[in-house]
Design an enzyme around this catalytic site. Sequence first.
Site, PDB file in Angstrom:
ATOM      1  N   ASP A  13      39.931  14.968 -27.557  1.00  0.00           N
ATOM      2  CA  ASP A  13      41.377  14.715 -27.512  1.00  0.00           C
ATOM      3  C   ASP A  13      41.927  14.181 -28.831  1.00  0.00           C
ATOM      4  O   ASP A  13      42.899  13.421 -28.848  1.00  0.00           O
ATOM      5  CB  ASP A  13      41.727  13.741 -26.369  1.00  0.00           C
ATOM      6  N   LYS A  16      42.957  18.383 -31.765  1.00  0.00           N
ATOM      7  CA  LYS A  16      42.421  19.615 -32.362  1.00  0.00           C
ATOM      8  C   LYS A  16      43.342  20.799 -32.104  1.00  0.00           C
ATOM      9  O   LYS A  16      43.567  21.629 -32.971  1.00  0.00           O
ATOM     10  CB  LYS A  16      41.045  19.951 -31.747  1.00  0.00           C
ATOM     11  N   GLY A  40      41.206  20.426 -22.902  1.00  0.00           N
ATOM     12  CA  GLY A  40      42.649  20.489 -22.716  1.00  0.00           C
ATOM     13  C   GLY A  40      43.292  20.290 -24.078  1.00  0.00           C
ATOM     14  O   GLY A  40      43.282  19.189 -24.612  1.00  0.00           O
ATOM     15  N   HIS A  41      43.748  21.381 -24.669  1.00  0.00           N
ATOM     16  CA  HIS A  41      44.318  21.315 -26.013  1.00  0.00           C
ATOM     17  C   HIS A  41      45.832  21.512 -25.904  1.00  0.00           C
ATOM     18  O   HIS A  41      46.303  22.593 -25.574  1.00  0.00           O
ATOM     19  CB  HIS A  41      43.688  22.390 -26.911  1.00  0.00           C
ATOM     20  N   GLN A 224      35.996  19.416 -26.986  1.00  0.00           N
ATOM     21  CA  GLN A 224      35.376  18.091 -26.871  1.00  0.00           C
ATOM     22  C   GLN A 224      35.282  17.459 -28.275  1.00  0.00           C
ATOM     23  O   GLN A 224      36.132  17.717 -29.103  1.00  0.00           O
ATOM     24  CB  GLN A 224      33.999  18.176 -26.185  1.00  0.00           C
TER      25      GLN A 224
HETATM   26  P1  GDP Z   1      42.743  18.006 -28.220  1.00  0.00           P
HETATM   27  O1  GDP Z   1      41.999  18.108 -26.934  1.00  0.00           O
HETATM   28  O2  GDP Z   1      41.900  17.507 -29.334  1.00  0.00           O
HETATM   29  O3  GDP Z   1      43.471  19.269 -28.578  1.00  0.00           O
HETATM   30  O4  GDP Z   1      43.859  16.884 -27.984  1.00  0.00           O
HETATM   31  P2  GDP Z   1      44.816  16.739 -26.686  1.00  0.00           P
HETATM   32  O5  GDP Z   1      45.801  17.837 -26.699  1.00  0.00           O
HETATM   33  O6  GDP Z   1      43.991  16.560 -25.467  1.00  0.00           O
HETATM   34  O7  GDP Z   1      45.464  15.322 -26.979  1.00  0.00           O
HETATM   35  C1  GDP Z   1      46.244  15.084 -28.107  1.00  0.00           C
HETATM   36  C2  GDP Z   1      47.672  14.728 -27.649  1.00  0.00           C
HETATM   37  O8  GDP Z   1      48.365  14.110 -28.719  1.00  0.00           O
HETATM   38  C3  GDP Z   1      48.519  15.925 -27.268  1.00  0.00           C
HETATM   39  O9  GDP Z   1      49.389  15.564 -26.227  1.00  0.00           O
HETATM   40  C4  GDP Z   1      49.313  16.242 -28.537  1.00  0.00           C
HETATM   41  O10 GDP Z   1      50.564  16.837 -28.260  1.00  0.00           O
HETATM   42  C5  GDP Z   1      49.516  14.865 -29.089  1.00  0.00           C
HETATM   43  N1  GDP Z   1      49.556  14.783 -30.559  1.00  0.00           N
HETATM   44  C6  GDP Z   1      48.827  15.478 -31.461  1.00  0.00           C
HETATM   45  N2  GDP Z   1      49.075  15.031 -32.709  1.00  0.00           N
HETATM   46  C7  GDP Z   1      49.960  14.017 -32.589  1.00  0.00           C
HETATM   47  C8  GDP Z   1      50.559  13.115 -33.506  1.00  0.00           C
HETATM   48  O11 GDP Z   1      50.317  13.149 -34.712  1.00  0.00           O
HETATM   49  N3  GDP Z   1      51.407  12.166 -32.992  1.00  0.00           N
HETATM   50  C9  GDP Z   1      51.685  12.073 -31.674  1.00  0.00           C
HETATM   51  N4  GDP Z   1      52.504  11.112 -31.278  1.00  0.00           N
HETATM   52  N5  GDP Z   1      51.137  12.913 -30.774  1.00  0.00           N
HETATM   53  C10 GDP Z   1      50.280  13.853 -31.218  1.00  0.00           C
HETATM   54  P1  IMO Z   2      38.989  18.282 -25.377  1.00  0.00           P
HETATM   55  O1  IMO Z   2      38.520  19.634 -25.856  1.00  0.00           O
HETATM   56  C1  IMO Z   2      37.883  14.365 -23.801  1.00  0.00           C
HETATM   57  C2  IMO Z   2      34.381  14.235 -21.166  1.00  0.00           C
HETATM   58  C3  IMO Z   2      34.587  13.892 -19.713  1.00  0.00           C
HETATM   59  C4  IMO Z   2      33.273  13.184 -19.416  1.00  0.00           C
HETATM   60  C5  IMO Z   2      32.272  13.998 -20.238  1.00  0.00           C
HETATM   61  C6  IMO Z   2      31.533  15.067 -19.440  1.00  0.00           C
HETATM   62  O2  IMO Z   2      40.330  18.318 -24.737  1.00  0.00           O
HETATM   63  O3  IMO Z   2      38.844  17.276 -26.466  1.00  0.00           O
HETATM   64  P2  IMO Z   2      32.274  17.442 -18.480  1.00  0.00           P
HETATM   65  O4  IMO Z   2      33.303  17.812 -17.461  1.00  0.00           O
HETATM   66  O5  IMO Z   2      32.471  18.104 -19.796  1.00  0.00           O
HETATM   67  O6  IMO Z   2      30.865  17.608 -17.993  1.00  0.00           O
HETATM   68  O7  IMO Z   2      32.458  15.837 -18.694  1.00  0.00           O
HETATM   69  O8  IMO Z   2      33.015  14.611 -21.268  1.00  0.00           O
HETATM   70  N1  IMO Z   2      35.185  15.380 -21.665  1.00  0.00           N
HETATM   71  C7  IMO Z   2      36.229  15.259 -22.486  1.00  0.00           C
HETATM   72  N2  IMO Z   2      36.852  14.149 -22.975  1.00  0.00           N
HETATM   73  N3  IMO Z   2      38.304  15.602 -24.179  1.00  0.00           N
HETATM   74  C8  IMO Z   2      37.685  16.715 -23.724  1.00  0.00           C
HETATM   75  O9  IMO Z   2      37.977  17.950 -24.185  1.00  0.00           O
HETATM   76  C9  IMO Z   2      36.627  16.565 -22.801  1.00  0.00           C
HETATM   77  N4  IMO Z   2      35.810  17.431 -22.149  1.00  0.00           N
HETATM   78  C10 IMO Z   2      34.931  16.689 -21.471  1.00  0.00           C
HETATM   79  O10 IMO Z   2      35.693  13.041 -19.544  1.00  0.00           O
HETATM   80  O11 IMO Z   2      33.294  11.879 -19.950  1.00  0.00           O
HETATM   81 MG    MG Z   3      42.102  17.371 -24.987  1.00  0.00          MG
END
Ligand code: GDP
Ligand code: IMO
Ligand code: MG
Length: 434
Positions: A13, A16, A40-41, A224
Amino acid sequence: MRNIIILGAQWGDEGKGKIVDVFSEKFDIVARYQGGHNAGHTVFIGDRKFVLKLIPSGILRPGKQAVIGNGLVIDPAALVAEMDSLEKAGLPVSGNLFISNRAHVLFPAHRMMEKMSEARPGRVSIGTTSRGIGPCYEDKTARRGIRVAELLDPETFRAKYDAVMEEKIAIAKALDISEELDLAGVYREYERIAERIRPMVCDTAVLLNDAIRQGKSVLFEGAQGTMLDIDHGTYPFVTSSSASAGGACTGTGVAPTRISAVIGVSKAYITRVGGGPFPTEVLDGAGDRIRQRGNEFGSVTGRPRRCGWFDIPLLRYTAAINGFDSLVVTKLDVLDEFDNIPVCVAYRSGKKEITAIPPTVAEMQQLEPVYECLPGWKVSTFGISSYEQLPAAAREYLEFLENRTGVEVGCISTGPERNQTIVKPGSRFQDLVR
Ligand code: GDP
Ligand code: IMO
Ligand code: MG
């Protein structure tokens, strides 16, 4: 040759999805190499929000090719649901999406096995996303998994499906699991989906290697993060795939000699979802403030993310594992209101001060972070898109991270949208995404 990997430097999270979306404009192909719909991106384009789980974020750029590599585990129902929601939003998927014939197929029985193993007395619960990811990779490693190519071949699929499910039923019986599996219904649904995805399935290793030979560029998108990597993460509190840079090669069939650089993505602080050690976790008010300001709630499960301060030893560790050429620091704006910002520079372990990441959970749980406190900037950085416009204290914070991690900070994100991004002038990053 310009083929780069963008991956998570922490526990996932890191943002990316946003970063891949911003820079996919400069590449021909975006390829995912591991994981499944546990990812979840989140990507914002104007006021439109997309949460990509299985499909690479590159799909949001019309005309780019998106590849689901052999290293993924695919829940066909989740895949078609994602395809449908993208098509509904006016983003063409068929023709742009290519699915590896060697990726593994995930079944509802995998979710059932996971539910069972997470809840069993005496077993440490990992706090997974409950998507069945781990059990599907178990079948892969145990050499009984079903691959996409087999799903598409009715005779092989029938035989393998019956054999694999027979085993699952035997385990469920032995463990007294009462959940009923609609085996025939699932089989019919998967047969239907197989026909839908058939035109997209191919040998994606051939596709990628041919494209590279023709001078096309590939952006590899990690899911991840390195600390969730099956080998290098905080085992057993990890996911079941190779999220680190090496996974890009095994998960796509593109050799290390064809990859030119690796970029890490890290938050300006750090978060984690699920169980497991987390040395810089902040359990008091500051942690809640980060969660509120950063909206730190899981994009797949909605769980509140655990929040904490930037961890230098951890970043140095993931930089070494992945060989980061440059680091993207996201969510800088989330720290705008803090008077002081602690950064962990080492750990105390008993009487010793250490900077290495220990291999066991027990040792990791004993670590006490040693903090250095940096002054906050107390003005909004939200949406700033040039390095010079950042307040001096924010630049000093980033330079501190750069000096102590030994990796250049080449890009900074100051908001969820595409244009809320800074590429540092003169950085290696600027060269890589030119
Ligand atoms: P990922 O799994 O690495 O793609 O990250 P996620 O999408 O799960 O979580 C990142 C969250 O932060 C998302 O809701 C993005 O919209 C938000 N986000 C990304 N970059 C920034 C930033 O620079 N500032 C803020 N406030 N939000 C951001
Ligand atoms: P993105 O790509 C954050 C965590 C779960 C749990 C562990 C194992 O959005 O960064 P799983 O269901 O993969 O066997 O769970 O990994 N986990 C993540 N945490 N971002 C993710 O993906 C994750 N995918 C799995 O919360 O701790
Ligand atoms: Mg994510």
